[in-house]
Structure formats: C-alpha cells, structure tokens
Design a protein around this motif. Structure first.
Motif, mmCIF file in Angstrom:
data_model
loop_
_atom_site.group_PDB
_atom_site.id
_atom_site.type_symbol
_atom_site.label_atom_id
_atom_site.label_comp_id
_atom_site.label_asym_id
_atom_site.label_seq_id
_atom_site.Cartn_x
_atom_site.Cartn_y
_atom_site.Cartn_z
ATOM 1 N N LEU A 13 14.012 20.182 49.479
ATOM 2 C CA LEU A 13 12.543 19.875 48.984
ATOM 3 C C LEU A 13 12.525 20.037 47.456
ATOM 4 N N ARG A 14 13.155 21.255 47.078
ATOM 5 C CA ARG A 14 13.060 21.504 45.558
ATOM 6 C C ARG A 14 13.892 20.437 44.857
ATOM 7 N N LEU A 15 15.044 20.000 45.248
ATOM 8 C CA LEU A 15 15.729 19.012 44.761
ATOM 9 C C LEU A 15 15.149 17.643 44.581
ATOM 10 N N LEU A 16 14.668 17.215 45.763
ATOM 11 C CA LEU A 16 13.807 15.896 45.746
ATOM 12 C C LEU A 16 12.679 16.004 44.963
ATOM 13 N N THR A 17 11.974 17.219 44.680
ATOM 14 C CA THR A 17 10.942 17.259 43.829
ATOM 15 C C THR A 17 11.438 17.385 42.324
ATOM 16 N N PHE A 18 12.579 17.535 42.096
ATOM 17 C CA PHE A 18 13.267 17.612 40.688
ATOM 18 C C PHE A 18 13.833 16.015 40.589
ATOM 19 N N LEU A 19 14.297 15.450 41.641
ATOM 20 C CA LEU A 19 14.748 14.030 41.200
ATOM 21 C C LEU A 19 13.781 13.173 41.269
ATOM 22 N N PHE A 20 12.653 13.223 41.963
ATOM 23 C CA PHE A 20 11.900 11.926 42.068
ATOM 24 C C PHE A 20 10.375 12.514 41.898
ATOM 25 N N GLY A 21 10.021 13.595 41.410
ATOM 26 C CA GLY A 21 8.941 14.230 41.149
ATOM 27 C C GLY A 21 8.861 14.672 39.828
ATOM 28 N N SER A 22 7.799 15.553 39.423
ATOM 29 C CA SER A 22 7.836 16.164 38.003
ATOM 30 C C SER A 22 8.183 17.667 38.137
ATOM 31 N N GLY A 23 9.158 17.937 38.847
ATOM 32 C CA GLY A 23 9.454 19.501 39.487
ATOM 33 C C GLY A 23 10.419 19.839 38.152
ATOM 34 N N GLU A 24 10.550 21.095 38.011
ATOM 35 C CA GLU A 24 11.327 21.693 37.001
ATOM 36 C C GLU A 24 12.732 21.396 36.987
ATOM 37 N N PRO A 25 13.723 21.561 36.172
ATOM 38 C CA PRO A 25 15.027 21.248 36.481
ATOM 39 C C PRO A 25 15.694 22.293 37.288
ATOM 40 N N VAL A 26 16.697 21.885 37.873
ATOM 41 C CA VAL A 26 17.257 22.834 39.117
ATOM 42 C C VAL A 26 18.045 23.781 38.291
ATOM 43 N N SER A 27 18.144 25.032 38.341
ATOM 44 C CA SER A 27 18.668 26.297 37.508
ATOM 45 C C SER A 27 19.975 26.075 37.361
ATOM 46 N N CYS A 28 20.447 25.759 38.807
ATOM 47 C CA CYS A 28 21.974 25.840 38.929
ATOM 48 C C CYS A 28 22.451 24.383 39.579
ATOM 49 N N GLN A 29 22.541 23.394 38.766
ATOM 50 C CA GLN A 29 22.997 22.182 38.921
ATOM 51 C C GLN A 29 24.340 21.881 39.937
ATOM 52 N N ASP A 30 25.216 22.822 39.428
ATOM 53 C CA ASP A 30 26.527 22.967 40.083
ATOM 54 C C ASP A 30 26.586 22.976 41.508
ATOM 55 N N ALA A 31 25.972 24.030 41.815
ATOM 56 C CA ALA A 31 25.718 24.594 43.177
ATOM 57 C C ALA A 31 24.787 23.614 44.180
ATOM 58 N N ALA A 32 23.700 22.946 43.405
ATOM 59 C CA ALA A 32 22.952 21.957 44.029
ATOM 60 C C ALA A 32 23.702 20.729 44.262
ATOM 61 N N ASP A 33 24.913 20.291 43.595
ATOM 62 C CA ASP A 33 25.670 19.295 43.939
ATOM 63 C C ASP A 33 26.522 19.545 45.343
ATOM 64 N N ILE A 34 25.839 19.549 46.367
ATOM 65 C CA ILE A 34 26.416 20.209 47.554
ATOM 66 C C ILE A 34 27.526 19.251 48.014
ATOM 67 N N ASP A 35 27.709 17.884 47.822
ATOM 68 C CA ASP A 35 28.665 17.266 48.285
ATOM 69 C C ASP A 35 29.908 17.204 47.138
ATOM 70 N N ASP A 36 29.560 17.680 46.115
ATOM 71 C CA ASP A 36 30.746 18.052 45.022
ATOM 72 C C ASP A 36 31.346 16.804 44.535
ATOM 73 N N ASN A 37 30.344 15.565 44.216
ATOM 74 C CA ASN A 37 30.968 14.447 43.622
ATOM 75 C C ASN A 37 30.380 14.447 42.038
ATOM 76 N N SER A 38 30.136 15.333 41.347
ATOM 77 C CA SER A 38 29.801 15.704 40.133
ATOM 78 C C SER A 38 28.517 14.839 39.741
#
Length: 87
Positions: A13-38
């Motif tokens: 939910l936090r990731l979707l809010t960041f990507l498509f809403g007005s959410g704050e940037p994800v603090s650890c983007q490398d960990a959020a890249d769960i499928d590890d495709n950069s």
C-alpha cells in the motif's frame, strides 16, 4: 517499503501510494524493488501481495534474513535496514 523492517500489507500500500498518489518517497528503494529488476514499479507491489496472500515466493527470498542486494543496480542503497550486522 514502509521502513519498519516487517513485511505486511502496509508495504504494498505504501509503495502504491508513492507510485500513483502523493506519498512520500520510499526510504529504501532498493529493498522495495522486490523483483530485483532495478525498477520501482507496480509489479513490486503485486509481488509482495502475491507473497502475502498466496504464498508464492519471489525471485528474491523473503525469509526475513539480513543480506546485501546481490544484483547491482541504479537504485539508492538502503541506509537503515534494521539489521544489527550486514553480511
């Protein structure tokens, strides 16, 4: 994704809010890249949801163990991983 070192429903939910809403940037983007495709995209949220609700394991293990990203990419490295020691 949300910085609490636990994997639960708040992470996609936090990731979707960041990507498509007005959410704050994800603090650890490398960990959020769960499928590890950069890339940080909607697929990462779906992979987390599939793991949480259907038990499908993503390519990157989600076993709660502390480890370094094995694939170099352009995403910023995580500063605070919640791990006492890094491998």
């Amino acid at each position: 994704v949300n910085g609490d070192t636990e994997l639960d429903i708040t992470d996609p939910l936090r990731l979707l809010t960041f990507l498509f809403g007005s959410g704050e940037p994800v603090s650890c983007q490398d960990a959020a890249d769960i499928d590890d495709n950069s890339l940080l995209d909607i697929t990462d949220a779906f992979v987390i949801l599939r793991f949480l609700f259907l038990g499908f394991q993503p390519a990157t293990p989600l076993d709660g163990q502390c480890s370094r990203d094995r694939t170099p990419d352009s995403l910023p490295a995580c500063e605070n991983t919640g791990c006492e020691t890094e491998e």
